[in-house]
Design a protein around this motif. Structure first.
Motif, PDB file in Angstrom:
ATOM      1  N   VAL A 293       0.843  -1.196   0.000  1.00 13.24           N
ATOM      2  CA  VAL A 293       0.000   0.000   0.000  1.00 13.24           C
ATOM      3  C   VAL A 293       0.878   1.247   0.000  1.00 13.24           C
ATOM      4  O   VAL A 293       2.071   1.178   0.326  1.00 13.24           O
ATOM      5  N   GLN A 294       0.271   2.361  -0.317  1.00 19.44           N
ATOM      6  CA  GLN A 294       0.955   3.643  -0.239  1.00 19.44           C
ATOM      7  C   GLN A 294       0.910   4.153   1.195  1.00 19.44           C
ATOM      8  O   GLN A 294       0.004   3.813   1.964  1.00 19.44           O
ATOM      9  N   ALA A 295       1.876   4.993   1.534  1.00 26.19           N
ATOM     10  CA  ALA A 295       1.873   5.628   2.847  1.00 26.19           C
ATOM     11  C   ALA A 295       0.557   6.374   3.048  1.00 26.19           C
ATOM     12  O   ALA A 295       0.054   7.012   2.117  1.00 26.19           O
ATOM     13  N   GLY A 296       0.018   6.270   4.257  1.00 23.58           N
ATOM     14  CA  GLY A 296      -1.272   6.881   4.553  1.00 23.58           C
ATOM     15  C   GLY A 296      -2.446   5.940   4.346  1.00 23.58           C
ATOM     16  O   GLY A 296      -3.572   6.257   4.752  1.00 23.58           O
ATOM     17  N   GLY A 297      -2.187   4.814   3.719  1.00 24.92           N
ATOM     18  CA  GLY A 297      -3.239   3.842   3.455  1.00 24.92           C
ATOM     19  C   GLY A 297      -3.542   2.966   4.658  1.00 24.92           C
ATOM     20  O   GLY A 297      -2.967   3.129   5.741  1.00 24.92           O
ATOM     21  N   SER A 298      -4.458   2.025   4.450  1.00 23.15           N
ATOM     22  CA  SER A 298      -4.915   1.143   5.524  1.00 23.15           C
ATOM     23  C   SER A 298      -4.918  -0.309   5.065  1.00 23.15           C
ATOM     24  O   SER A 298      -5.065  -0.597   3.874  1.00 23.15           O
ATOM     25  N   LEU A 299      -4.757  -1.193   6.025  1.00 23.76           N
ATOM     26  CA  LEU A 299      -4.880  -2.625   5.794  1.00 23.76           C
ATOM     27  C   LEU A 299      -5.499  -3.257   7.028  1.00 23.76           C
ATOM     28  O   LEU A 299      -5.338  -2.736   8.144  1.00 23.76           O
ATOM     29  N   ARG A 300      -6.163  -4.373   6.831  1.00 23.37           N
ATOM     30  CA  ARG A 300      -6.643  -5.160   7.960  1.00 23.37           C
ATOM     31  C   ARG A 300      -6.091  -6.573   7.831  1.00 23.37           C
ATOM     32  O   ARG A 300      -6.361  -7.258   6.842  1.00 23.37           O
ATOM     33  N   LEU A 301      -5.332  -6.968   8.828  1.00 28.33           N
ATOM     34  CA  LEU A 301      -4.787  -8.319   8.892  1.00 28.33           C
ATOM     35  C   LEU A 301      -5.718  -9.202   9.709  1.00 28.33           C
ATOM     36  O   LEU A 301      -6.341  -8.744  10.663  1.00 28.33           O
ATOM     37  N   SER A 302      -5.787 -10.462   9.323  1.00 32.36           N
ATOM     38  CA  SER A 302      -6.586 -11.443  10.048  1.00 32.36           C
ATOM     39  C   SER A 302      -5.693 -12.590  10.499  1.00 32.36           C
ATOM     40  O   SER A 302      -4.752 -12.959   9.797  1.00 32.36           O
ATOM     41  N   CYS A 303      -6.023 -13.146  11.636  1.00 30.72           N
ATOM     42  CA  CYS A 303      -5.335 -14.325  12.143  1.00 30.72           C
ATOM     43  C   CYS A 303      -6.394 -15.306  12.619  1.00 30.72           C
ATOM     44  O   CYS A 303      -7.050 -15.073  13.648  1.00 30.72           O
ATOM     45  N   GLU A 304      -6.561 -16.366  11.854  1.00 28.10           N
ATOM     46  CA  GLU A 304      -7.545 -17.389  12.206  1.00 28.10           C
ATOM     47  C   GLU A 304      -6.869 -18.459  13.050  1.00 28.10           C
ATOM     48  O   GLU A 304      -5.863 -19.039  12.640  1.00 28.10           O
ATOM     49  N   ALA A 305      -7.440 -18.704  14.230  1.00 27.09           N
ATOM     50  CA  ALA A 305      -6.851 -19.657  15.165  1.00 27.09           C
ATOM     51  C   ALA A 305      -7.754 -20.871  15.326  1.00 27.09           C
ATOM     52  O   ALA A 305      -8.935 -20.840  14.983  1.00 27.09           O
ATOM     53  N   SER A 306      -7.183 -21.928  15.854  1.00 29.02           N
ATOM     54  CA  SER A 306      -7.988 -23.071  16.272  1.00 29.02           C
ATOM     55  C   SER A 306      -8.561 -22.751  17.657  1.00 29.02           C
ATOM     56  O   SER A 306      -8.039 -21.890  18.364  1.00 29.02           O
ATOM     57  N   PRO A 307      -9.619 -23.449  18.059  1.00 29.32           N
ATOM     58  CA  PRO A 307     -10.161 -23.192  19.400  1.00 29.32           C
ATOM     59  C   PRO A 307      -9.117 -23.331  20.493  1.00 29.32           C
ATOM     60  O   PRO A 307      -9.102 -22.556  21.452  1.00 29.32           O
ATOM     61  N   TYR A 308      -8.223 -24.303  20.347  1.00 27.81           N
ATOM     62  CA  TYR A 308      -7.202 -24.519  21.379  1.00 27.81           C
ATOM     63  C   TYR A 308      -6.291 -23.316  21.515  1.00 27.81           C
ATOM     64  O   TYR A 308      -5.933 -22.932  22.634  1.00 27.81           O
ATOM     65  N   THR A 309      -5.882 -22.730  20.406  1.00 29.82           N
ATOM     66  CA  THR A 309      -4.960 -21.601  20.464  1.00 29.82           C
ATOM     67  C   THR A 309      -5.676 -20.272  20.670  1.00 29.82           C
ATOM     68  O   THR A 309      -5.033 -19.236  20.809  1.00 29.82           O
ATOM     69  N   TYR A 310      -6.985 -20.290  20.702  1.00 28.04           N
ATOM     70  CA  TYR A 310      -7.739 -19.039  20.864  1.00 28.04           C
ATOM     71  C   TYR A 310      -8.365 -18.895  22.250  1.00 28.04           C
ATOM     72  O   TYR A 310      -8.140 -17.902  22.939  1.00 28.04           O
ATOM     73  N   ASN A 311      -9.119 -19.889  22.665  1.00 29.79           N
ATOM     74  CA  ASN A 311      -9.933 -19.762  23.872  1.00 29.79           C
ATOM     75  C   ASN A 311      -9.099 -19.530  25.131  1.00 29.79           C
ATOM     76  O   ASN A 311      -8.232 -20.333  25.478  1.00 29.79           O
ATOM     77  N   GLY A 312      -9.400 -18.408  25.791  1.00 30.26           N
ATOM     78  CA  GLY A 312      -8.761 -18.111  27.063  1.00 30.26           C
ATOM     79  C   GLY A 312      -7.334 -17.642  26.987  1.00 30.26           C
ATOM     80  O   GLY A 312      -6.710 -17.359  28.011  1.00 30.26           O
ATOM     81  N   ASN A 313      -6.814 -17.523  25.772  1.00 28.35           N
ATOM     82  CA  ASN A 313      -5.395 -17.216  25.640  1.00 28.35           C
ATOM     83  C   ASN A 313      -5.137 -15.733  25.432  1.00 28.35           C
ATOM     84  O   ASN A 313      -6.043 -14.950  25.165  1.00 28.35           O
ATOM     85  N   CYS A 314      -3.864 -15.390  25.506  1.00 30.86           N
ATOM     86  CA  CYS A 314      -3.391 -14.095  25.049  1.00 30.86           C
ATOM     87  C   CYS A 314      -2.960 -14.269  23.601  1.00 30.86           C
ATOM     88  O   CYS A 314      -2.220 -15.210  23.281  1.00 30.86           O
TER      89      CYS A 314
END
Length: 125
Positions: free
Chosen positions: A12-33
Motif C-alpha cells: 500500500v501507499q503511505a497513509g493507506g490502511s490494511l486489515r490483517l486477520s489471524c484465524e486460530a484453532s479453538p485450542y490456540t484461541y480460547n482463554g489465551n493471550c
C-alpha cells in the motif's frame, strides 16, 4: 490442534490502511493471550499489539498507538489488526502468536508459545 493462519498482507501507499486477520484453532484461541508481531530483515521481532481473550484487555507498541487497533471475533476464533495511516517504517512481516492455555498474563512481553507463518506488509512512500 494448534493453528494460527494470517492473511491480509499487501502493498500500500503511505497513509493507506490494511486489515490483517489471524484465524486460530479453538485450542490456540480460547482463554489465551493473542498478539501481533512484526519483523524486518536484520532486526528482532517486536510485539505490536496484544489482546487477552479472558478479559478483552489490550496493549500496543507506542509507535502504533492511535493508528493500529486489535480486535477479535470469538465466533470465528479470529483476531484482526486494523492498520491505518500506514508509514514506510511499518513495512515488515506480520505474524500472530498465542500463549499456552495455562499462561495467565498478557502483554507485549508475555511468554509466547505458538506462532503463525506471517504475512508481508509493504508500505511505499
Amino acid at each position: 490442534q494448534i493453528r494460527l493462519a494470517e492473511s491480509g498482507g499487501d502493498s500500500v501507499q503511505a497513509g493507506g490502511s490494511l486489515r490483517l486477520s489471524c484465524e486460530a484453532s479453538p485450542y490456540t484461541y480460547n482463554g489465551n493471550c493473542l498478539g501481533w508481531f512484526r519483523q524486518v530483515p536484520g532486526k528482532g521481532r517486536e510485539a505490536v499489539a496484544t489482546v487477552y481473550i479472558r478479559d478483552n484487555s489490550t496493549s500496543y507498541l507506542d509507535d502504533v498507538k492511535g493508528r493500529f487497533t486489535i480486535s477479535r471475533d470469538d465466533a470465528e476464533y479470529t483476531i484482526y489488526l486494523q492498520m491505518n495511516n500506514l508509514e514506510p517504517d511499518d513495512t515488515a512481516v506480520y505474524s500472530c502468536a498465542a500463549t499456552h492455555p495455562l499462561w495467565i498474563s498478557c502483554g507485549l512481553t508475555t511468554n509466547w508459545a505458538y506462532w503463525g507463518q506471517g504475512t508481508q506488509v509493504t508500505v511505499s512512500s
